[in-house]
Design an enzyme around this catalytic site. Structure first.
Site, mmCIF file in Angstrom:
data_model
loop_
_atom_site.group_PDB
_atom_site.id
_atom_site.type_symbol
_atom_site.label_atom_id
_atom_site.label_comp_id
_atom_site.label_asym_id
_atom_site.label_seq_id
_atom_site.Cartn_x
_atom_site.Cartn_y
_atom_site.Cartn_z
ATOM 1 N N CYS A 274 0.823 -1.208 0.000
ATOM 2 C CA CYS A 274 0.000 0.000 0.000
ATOM 3 C C CYS A 274 0.863 1.266 0.000
ATOM 4 O O CYS A 274 1.970 1.281 0.517
ATOM 5 C CB CYS A 274 -0.870 0.033 1.246
ATOM 6 S SG CYS A 274 -1.863 -1.440 1.427
ATOM 7 N N TRP B 266 -2.867 -2.590 -1.720
ATOM 8 C CA TRP B 266 -2.439 -3.915 -2.175
ATOM 9 C C TRP B 266 -3.130 -4.907 -1.236
ATOM 10 O O TRP B 266 -2.840 -4.951 -0.048
ATOM 11 C CB TRP B 266 -0.914 -4.023 -2.064
ATOM 12 C CG TRP B 266 -0.316 -5.229 -2.709
ATOM 13 C CD1 TRP B 266 -0.011 -5.401 -4.031
ATOM 14 C CD2 TRP B 266 0.102 -6.429 -2.052
ATOM 15 N NE1 TRP B 266 0.558 -6.638 -4.241
ATOM 16 C CE2 TRP B 266 0.637 -7.291 -3.041
ATOM 17 C CE3 TRP B 266 0.071 -6.883 -0.726
ATOM 18 C CZ2 TRP B 266 1.140 -8.554 -2.757
ATOM 19 C CZ3 TRP B 266 0.569 -8.145 -0.445
ATOM 20 C CH2 TRP B 266 1.087 -8.966 -1.452
ATOM 21 N N ARG C 239 4.712 0.681 -6.234
ATOM 22 C CA ARG C 239 4.751 -0.214 -5.078
ATOM 23 C C ARG C 239 3.853 -1.422 -5.270
ATOM 24 O O ARG C 239 3.979 -2.416 -4.559
ATOM 25 C CB ARG C 239 4.308 0.539 -3.807
ATOM 26 C CG ARG C 239 5.248 1.656 -3.415
ATOM 27 C CD ARG C 239 4.636 2.538 -2.369
ATOM 28 N NE ARG C 239 4.524 1.896 -1.076
ATOM 29 C CZ ARG C 239 5.484 1.870 -0.171
ATOM 30 N NH1 ARG C 239 6.627 2.467 -0.417
ATOM 31 N NH2 ARG C 239 5.318 1.281 0.988
ATOM 32 N N GLU D 234 19.642 -14.853 -9.780
ATOM 33 C CA GLU D 234 19.075 -13.538 -10.064
ATOM 34 C C GLU D 234 18.521 -13.485 -11.491
ATOM 35 O O GLU D 234 17.457 -12.900 -11.734
ATOM 36 C CB GLU D 234 20.134 -12.458 -9.822
ATOM 37 C CG GLU D 234 19.710 -11.036 -10.079
ATOM 38 C CD GLU D 234 18.485 -10.589 -9.277
ATOM 39 O OE1 GLU D 234 18.026 -11.298 -8.374
ATOM 40 O OE2 GLU D 234 17.964 -9.496 -9.590
ATOM 41 N N GLU E 225 9.718 -12.900 -12.940
ATOM 42 C CA GLU E 225 8.835 -11.902 -12.338
ATOM 43 C C GLU E 225 8.237 -10.927 -13.346
ATOM 44 O O GLU E 225 7.132 -10.442 -13.150
ATOM 45 C CB GLU E 225 9.494 -11.180 -11.155
ATOM 46 C CG GLU E 225 10.635 -10.276 -11.462
ATOM 47 C CD GLU E 225 11.245 -9.651 -10.201
ATOM 48 O OE1 GLU E 225 10.548 -9.475 -9.199
ATOM 49 O OE2 GLU E 225 12.443 -9.337 -10.243
ATOM 50 N N ASN F 282 -1.234 1.390 5.879
ATOM 51 C CA ASN F 282 -0.345 0.418 5.251
ATOM 52 C C ASN F 282 0.164 -0.477 6.370
ATOM 53 O O ASN F 282 0.671 0.019 7.371
ATOM 54 C CB ASN F 282 0.816 1.162 4.574
ATOM 55 C CG ASN F 282 1.899 0.220 4.063
ATOM 56 O OD1 ASN F 282 1.668 -0.978 3.926
ATOM 57 N ND2 ASN F 282 3.065 0.765 3.782
ATOM 58 N N GLY F 283 0.004 -1.792 6.229
ATOM 59 C CA GLY F 283 0.454 -2.720 7.263
ATOM 60 C C GLY F 283 -0.607 -3.768 7.506
ATOM 61 O O GLY F 283 -1.545 -3.914 6.713
ATOM 62 N N LYS G 269 6.609 -3.531 -4.710
ATOM 63 C CA LYS G 269 8.013 -3.120 -4.681
ATOM 64 C C LYS G 269 8.616 -3.328 -3.297
ATOM 65 O O LYS G 269 9.727 -3.783 -3.149
ATOM 66 C CB LYS G 269 8.108 -1.646 -5.080
ATOM 67 C CG LYS G 269 9.516 -1.076 -5.060
ATOM 68 C CD LYS G 269 10.356 -1.694 -6.147
ATOM 69 C CE LYS G 269 11.781 -1.166 -6.153
ATOM 70 N NZ LYS G 269 12.665 -2.045 -6.943
ATOM 71 N N HIS H 100 20.719 -34.678 -10.477
ATOM 72 C CA HIS H 100 20.072 -35.236 -9.283
ATOM 73 C C HIS H 100 18.561 -35.039 -9.318
ATOM 74 O O HIS H 100 17.915 -35.061 -8.278
ATOM 75 C CB HIS H 100 20.707 -34.630 -8.030
ATOM 76 C CG HIS H 100 22.163 -34.923 -7.947
ATOM 77 N ND1 HIS H 100 22.647 -36.164 -7.594
ATOM 78 C CD2 HIS H 100 23.243 -34.173 -8.268
ATOM 79 C CE1 HIS H 100 23.973 -36.157 -7.657
ATOM 80 N NE2 HIS H 100 24.352 -34.952 -8.075
ATOM 81 N N LYS I 155 14.654 -12.515 -12.417
ATOM 82 C CA LYS I 155 14.305 -11.386 -13.300
ATOM 83 C C LYS I 155 13.352 -11.855 -14.387
ATOM 84 O O LYS I 155 12.342 -11.209 -14.669
ATOM 85 C CB LYS I 155 15.555 -10.795 -13.978
ATOM 86 C CG LYS I 155 16.409 -9.887 -13.172
ATOM 87 C CD LYS I 155 15.830 -8.555 -12.836
ATOM 88 C CE LYS I 155 14.997 -8.583 -11.600
ATOM 89 N NZ LYS I 155 15.593 -8.617 -10.307
HETATM 90 O O1 M6R Z 1 13.640 -3.933 -0.662
HETATM 91 P P1 M6R Z 1 14.282 -5.270 -0.543
HETATM 92 O O2 M6R Z 1 15.639 -5.306 -1.198
HETATM 93 O O3 M6R Z 1 14.355 -5.763 0.862
HETATM 94 O O4 M6R Z 1 13.367 -6.251 -1.352
HETATM 95 C C1 M6R Z 1 13.624 -7.625 -1.369
HETATM 96 C C2 M6R Z 1 12.794 -8.304 -2.429
HETATM 97 O O5 M6R Z 1 11.427 -8.111 -2.191
HETATM 98 C C3 M6R Z 1 13.139 -7.798 -3.831
HETATM 99 O O6 M6R Z 1 14.483 -7.944 -4.136
HETATM 100 C C4 M6R Z 1 12.293 -8.570 -4.886
HETATM 101 O O7 M6R Z 1 12.714 -9.892 -4.944
HETATM 102 C C5 M6R Z 1 12.373 -7.896 -6.246
HETATM 103 N N1 M6R Z 1 11.085 -7.921 -6.852
HETATM 104 C C6 M6R Z 1 13.280 -8.560 -7.184
HETATM 105 O O8 M6R Z 1 13.313 -7.947 -8.420
#
Ligand code: M6R
Length: 604
Positions: free
Chosen positions: A2, A74, A27, A478, A485, A100-101, A599, A501, A482
């Site tokens: 949020c 959200w 976000r 990573e 997502e 938010n929370g 985000k 395995h 990428k």
């Molecule tokens: O703000 P943060 O670095 O703590 O966030 C961690 C993850 O939520 C963040 O890296 C997430 O995996 C991204 N969407 C990756 O692109």
């Protein structure tokens, strides 16, 4: 997660709230709304869906008034709907609340309010806060908010409007981000600084549970004892332009191209002719028997690169944990352990909880964080800022590479402290690290076209397997994240040696495999694994700085520059970010705001 914006001043609130909410869109959200005070009344307009649905209803300045709060939601308690969208009215419409929370004692509070005759218009935990405000209100807003604060458990950033309070509104936070923006004859609240950067660069960061009272003429902050306290605003060095797309079609692409500059800011002035200076941090590698890294998502992947780097050069044992696991596994820590919490946002709920858990066990905590004065930065014993600037795209790019660069700085400093590398090697590695940003700039320009070409060829894939060993496996983690997502292609990373395995049973004709082979000592081994998948029909993209060694076994090559393999994850990351970006573009996804993602994950 949020997003919250609040305004009080001389201008119409609604356009400013909508503008701020637009800057918080990144976000992640599924509904939005505003509440504006006018005379003795509050008016709320809210809508399910993207912000333009709300904009259609507000037609610019409706509701009219110069004090208001706005929200992008959200969904957590209850699905996305007009009713569940914030702000939430109290029963008598004298209070409106954005939140938010997560309120953890939701069921208990719902029962408490039901027993007292309250009914509920929504399924949200936030509505309970409006109702509690109405229930406890006895004429004094501070006392009322304190009573509600004592009643609720969980995490919250709250904006509160009370009908009849003119141009005053209220805010408080616990375990959720909120900043207070200080303007001239106008003041703001926001979930983060970029949301209101066009209006002010001066900010107050409230501490946990402090209550802020905002009017156009000032912000008064009360501590938990209800005492007025002085807060000195910080001046943000960000500008509104930092949060614009600057001609790029997406923030993600802009941020990929910003990486050389961001990494330069991270490393340059920390590498002096005499070696590494980590700001004012006094940590010495010799003091630690073990380092524990805890983080989420890409930040965790940066931690895996850091593990290989620190263990190789400083010879200190490094454990890496997902923060969501670390916080509940009762880790074995003590004063001879350094816990490193990595987070771009500095607000990730699991990472913040991991930090607190580490402290509880007596470990010193170093935070590697991008957002200045975020909760993780404030609670850690030491902070190294990654200096990436605002990152808007949900998929992190420069956030990740600056974390990796920071871990390289830390690893080399500790190696020097521990005497595990010679002074000459130390100076030569620091020189190489200092040269990375320029090389990365050239590389991104060069590889962009090839990444786009390969994306055009492979974008219809339904599954992708990223394999590698050592640093290449860390980079594979990573790369796979990428791709999945933003393109929604099912993608996983595997240590190349693990394929046999189990996973190799999934490989069939035309399965897409991205084989990363940048570590010279392990290249032959990874090549064997590439041969194994290719002989089972996989299409292979080889990612390597030595194409001649693996090209015969690959369908295509994404070439890396020649560099010390310890820094190769930075280049591999850039190549795979571009590949993921163009695949997602070809598939038509919402690249900057992928479905279901937020985000900054401020709830558990
Ligand atoms: O703000 P943060 O670095 O703590 O966030 C961690 C993850 O939520 C963040 O890296 C997430 O995996 C991204 N969407 C990756 O692109």
């Amino acid at each position: 997660m949020c997003g919250i914006v609040g305004y009080t001043g001389k201008k119409q609130a609604t356009p400013i709230l909508l503008d701020g909410l637009g800057r918080l869109e990144y976000r992640g959200y599924d509904s939005s709304g505003v509440a504006v005070a006018s005379g003795d009344e509050i008016q709320i307009v809210k809508a399910k869906g993207r912000l333009f649905e709300l904009e259609k209803l507000t037609e610019g300045v409706n509701p009219a008034g110069t004090t208001g709060i706005g929200h992008t939601r959200w969904a957590t308690h209850g699905g996305p709907s007009d009713e569940n969208a914030h702000p939430h009215f109290s029963r008598d419409k004298s209070f409106a609340v954005v939140h938010n929370g997560i309120i953890e004692n939701y069921l208990e509070l719902r029962a408490f309010l039901s027993e007292r005759g309250f009914t509920f218009r929504s399924e949200t935990d936030t509505e309970l806060i409006s109702l509690l405000l109405e229930y406890y209100y006895g004429g004094d807003m501070l006392d009322t908010i304190i009573k509600v604060r004592n009643k609720i458990k969980g995490s919250y950033a709250l904006g509160i409007l009370h009908a009849g309070d003119g141009d005053t509104f209220y805010a408080l936070r616990k375990d959720s981000p909120l900043v207070l923006g200080v303007g001239d004859d106008e003041n703001f609240i926001a979930s983060d600084i970029p949301a209101v950067l066009p209006y002010t660069r001066k900010f107050i960061i409230p501490d946990e549970k402090e209550i802020a009272v905002l009017t156009p003429n000032g912000i008064t902050v009360f501590n938990t004892n209800k005492e007025k306290i002085e807060k000195t605003p910080i001046v943000s060095d960000l500008s509104a332009a930092d949060a614009e797309k600057d001609g790029y079609p997406h923030f993600m692409l802009k941020e990929i191209f910003e990486q050389p500059g961001a990494v330069k800011k991270t490393v340059h002035d920390r590498i002096t002719p005499d070696g590494i200076r980590l700001d004012r941090i006094k940590l010495n590698g010799k003091d630690f028997r073990k380092i524990c890294v805890a983080a989420c998502g890409s930040a965790y992947h940066a931690g895996v690169v850091g593990k290989y780097f620190i263990e190789k050069f400083a010879r200190i044992e490094v454990e890496t944990d997902l923060a969501s696991e670390f916080r509940y596994r009762n880790p074995i820590l003590g004063s001879d352990c350094l816990t490193v919490i990595i987070s771009q946002s500095g607000e990730t709920a699991d990472s913040l909880a991991a930090l607190r858990e580490a402290k509880r066990h007596g470990s010193r905590v170093l935070a590697i964080v991008n957002v200045v004065d975020s909760s993780i930065a404030r609670e850690a014993d030491d902070v190294l800022y990654t200096r990436a600037g605002p990152e808007i795209a949900v998929a992190t790019t420069k956030g990740y590479t600056t974390q990796v660069a920071t871990l390289c700085l830390l690893g080399l400093k500790f190696a020097h402290d521990c005497g595990t590398i010679s002074h000459d090697e130390y100076l030569s590695l620091t020189r190489e690290l200092k040269a990375v940003p320029d090389l990365l700039g050239k590389y991104i320009d060069e590889v962009n076209g090839k990444a786009q070409y390969l994306a055009g060829k492979y974008y219809p894939a339904s599954d992708a397997y990223f394999i590698g060993r050592g640093y290449d496996w860390a980079a594979a983690l990573e790369g796979a994240l990428k791709l999945k997502e933003i393109s929604y292609i099912h993608a996983e990373a595997y240590a190349a040696g693990e394929l046999k395995h189990g996973t190799i049973s999934l490989i069939e004709k035309n399965s897409l495999v991205i084989g990363i082979a940048a570590e010279p000592e392990l290249r032959e081994k990874t090549l064997s694994n590439i041969k194994e998948v290719r002989s089972r029909g996989a299409a292979v993209i080889g990612v390597t700085d030595a194409p001649q060694t693996i090209a015969a076994e690959c369908d295509d090559i994404l070439e890396l520059p020649e560099t010390n393999s310890a820094f190769s994850p930075l280049f591999t990351a850039a190549a795979l970010q571009l590949f993921a970006y163009y695949v997602a573009a070809a598939r038509g996804g919402d690249i900057d705001k992928p479905r279901n993602l937020a985000k900054s994950v401020t709830v558990e």
